[in-house]
Design a protein around this motif. Structure first.
Motif, short mmCIF file in Angstrom:
data_model
loop_
_atom_site.label_atom_id
_atom_site.label_comp_id
_atom_site.label_asym_id
_atom_site.label_seq_id
_atom_site.Cartn_x
_atom_site.Cartn_y
_atom_site.Cartn_z
N ASN A 1 106.29 48.97 -14.36
CA ASN A 1 107.23 49.70 -15.22
C ASN A 1 108.22 50.41 -14.30
OD1 ASN A 1 108.64 51.43 -16.97
ND2 ASN A 1 106.87 51.65 -18.32
N GLY A 2 109.50 50.00 -14.37
CA GLY A 2 110.52 50.59 -13.50
C GLY A 2 111.58 51.35 -14.25
N GLY A 3 111.19 51.99 -15.36
CA GLY A 3 112.16 52.77 -16.12
C GLY A 3 112.13 52.51 -17.61
N ALA A 4 111.34 51.55 -18.05
CA ALA A 4 111.20 51.28 -19.48
C ALA A 4 110.35 52.38 -20.13
CB ALA A 4 110.56 49.92 -19.69
N GLU A 5 110.26 52.34 -21.44
CA GLU A 5 109.47 53.34 -22.14
C GLU A 5 108.01 53.26 -21.71
OE1 GLU A 5 109.91 53.23 -26.32
OE2 GLU A 5 112.08 53.51 -26.30
#
Length: 580
Positions: free
Chosen positions: A468-472
């Motif tokens: 996860n690199g910035g998603a919810e």
């Protein structure tokens, strides 16, 4: 051999005969004698001049003569007469005095003009600086906290929320809007300008759109922060002014409704329409029929008209004379008016007229209230210049797709059309043009597109590590479940958060994993730009695995990441449309 040594008068360059007189500082015509001249008789010679003896020592009577070594005929043109006391003229080709005097004179000229130019440049720079400060004094800024960005970037796409309020300011506006209005968001246009400046989309948001206004923090005059509680099922225009909400609240409401985050805002009132149209010498509009509106006091015949000032304001405020006499039809008229104003402001007649440019600068800066991130005139200029790069034919005007409010028996408001609106919102978020844009043929773009060309592996052969690199929050686990349970990508792992957040989702792979990467891109609907050939990593079993990092643009497991231009009703800034 120089011209004076030739035997023809027409071989002499006249420019060579002008000589600088050091005593007077002027150039004088000095004709030098040549060996052979035309038969034009010269001036009479004085008989009193001494003459050498002829053969036998006699002198020819009545005729003056020079010594034989320098004899010339009577038809020769004499040399220039020398003023008494003046120095003798140097022989041709050795004008030392001329060279020295010319250098001295040239040096003086350069010194004088150089000093004058420096003074002029300093004066102009000082005047420009003073005028720039004057213009900045015209602009009103409003601190909306983190609702707006702190600065403007020329290298990124940007979203500018343009708000037109119904608040009365200035004289002559008594007949418009609510007399006691606190300044609602009466006209709203979200202007998206693409990163490559090939296109822009102006999205109108109806004031009667039913929305949920979120909680918003407002900065008070004393610097303290006051949180205004949100409210549900209200008109969009109440996101400003009502309960003392500021433009930051309107920006947050736009994000809540569309998913598109405005970067900055620019707010204007009634006076802006009048002053801007007058500054550019009027705006051309077109009517498909005669209009005589008792409410707005607009009275125009069918056809084209150049309107400004009070008449222009009446035009954009007219509601009951166009279409179905509703706000949606008035929005179309306002879009046509804005397109015409943009054409006029960027026309050569405006840009080459110092008077119009100064008037426009004064009118625009006095009319605007903006966030602090773009509060400087230089920043506003930069933003305008970036917008000017977009061809008018690729500036699209459209409106949020809506339907009548099903909760009302008498339809007065509208709600977002959930079948048509999401694709439009996604296109704007993903920087997709609503018009056909001719892209420049570049090797780099061709190479990127080629990443999706080639063979595909089966889903069961894909080894992928998910970050996860910035998603919810939870997006990586959600994607893992979807890939394993729905798509058969069993060799997949979820490894938590990436080291750094990313704005865009990426898929990294080594050359021998290209077929796996292309298959995964197909499953997820990833664009070619998300493909990052290079190196992969090893999974828990020590086997090579491609790396999927979900960026801020991730829309959810199974939701395609690519967007296409939706089929929506629109107009473009390059065309004149007659209001009906």
């Amino acid at each position: 051999m120089d011209a004076q040594g030739r035997g023809r008068a027409d071989d002499i360059d006249p420019a060579d005969q002008w000589v600088l007189n050091p005593d007077t500082g002027d150039y004088e015509l000095r004709l030098q004698p040549s060996a052979a001249q035309s038969g034009v008789p010269g001036p009479r010679r004085s008989a009193r001049r001494a003459a050498p003896a002829a053969a036998g020592g006699r002198t020819a009577p009545g005729r003056g003569s020079r010594q034989a070594s320098g004899a010339v005929s009577d038809t020769e043109v004499p040399g220039p007469r020398r003023r008494r006391g003046a120095p003798a003229e140097p022989p041709p080709g050795r004008r030392r005095g001329r060279t020295k005097s010319k250098k001295s004179r040239t040096k003086k000229i350069l010194l004088w003009t150089g000093g004058t130019m420096a003074f002029v440049l300093i004066a102009v720079s000082a005047a420009a600086y003073a005028y720039l400060k004057h213009l900045e004094g015209n602009v009103t800024t409003k601190d909306v906290g983190d609702a707006a960005k702190s600065g403007f970037s020329k290298d990124e796409a940007f979203n500018l929320l343009i708000i037109g309020t119904d608040k009365r300011t200035g004289s002559g506006n008594e007949g418009y809007g609510d007399k006691n209005s606190v300044g609602h968001a009466d006209t709203n246009i979200l202007l998206h300008v693409s990163k490559d400046r090939t296109n822009a989309t102006a999205l109108s948001i109806p004031r009667d759109l039913i929305v949920n206004v979120p909680d918003c923090d407002t900065i008070q005059d004393d610097g303290s922060i006051k949180t205004i509680t949100g409210t549900d099922n209200v008109r969009f225009n109440t996101s400003l002014g009502q309960e003392k909400r500021d433009p930051g609240c309107t920006m947050r409401t736009v994000k809540a409704v569309t998913g598109i985050e405005p970067d900055h805002f620019a707010m204007v009132d009634f006076n802006a329409v009048k002053t801007l149209t007058s500054a550019v010498g009027g705006v051309e509009v077109c009517l498909a029929k005669d209009v005589n509106d008792p409410d707005s006091h607009l009275k125009l015949s069918a056809g084209k008209h150049n309107i400004e000032g009070e008449q222009a304001l009446a035009f954009v405020r007219t509601r009951h004379s166009f279409g179905n006499q509703g706000d949606l039809d008035r929005i179309k008229v306002q879009q046509q008016f804005m397109a015409s104003l943009m054409r006029k402001m960027s026309s050569s007649k405006t840009l080459t007229s110092p008077t119009k440019l100064l008037d426009l600068a004064e009118a625009a800066t006095k009319a605007l209230t903006v966030d602090k991130g773009i509060g400087k005139v230089s920043t506003l200029k930069d933003m305008a210049m970036e917008l000017k790069k977009v061809p008018p034919k690729n500036i699209s005007f459209t409106t949020v797709p809506v339907i009548d409010n099903p909760a009302e028996k008498v339809h007065a408001t509208v709600v977002v059309d959930r079948t048509r609106a999401p694709s439009l919102f996604s296109a704007i978020k993903d920087d997709v043009s609503l018009t056909t844009v001719k892209q420049k043929a570049k090797k780099e773009k061709a190479a990127v597109a080629a990443r999706l060309k080639g063979s595909r592996s089966t889903a069961s052969d894909i080894r992928v590590d998910i970050y996860n690199g910035g998603a919810e929050s939870g997006s990586a686990q959600e994607t893992l479940n979807w890939l394993q349970n729905d798509e058969g990508v069993l060799k997949s792992s979820q490894l938590g958060n990436a080291d750094a957040p990313l704005s865009k989702t990426t898929l990294e792979y080594s050359p021998d994993q290209a077929d796996q990467a292309r298959k995964l891109a197909d499953l997820m609907g990833l664009p070619a730009s998300a493909m990052k050939p290079g190196e992969s990593e090893k999974n828990a079993q020590g086997l090579p695995a491609i790396v999927l990092t979900l960026g801020k643009d991730f829309k959810g497991a199974g939701v395609p990441m690519t967007s296409k231009a939706p089929d929506v009703e629109k107009s473009t800034a390059d065309k004149t449309v007659c209001a009906k």
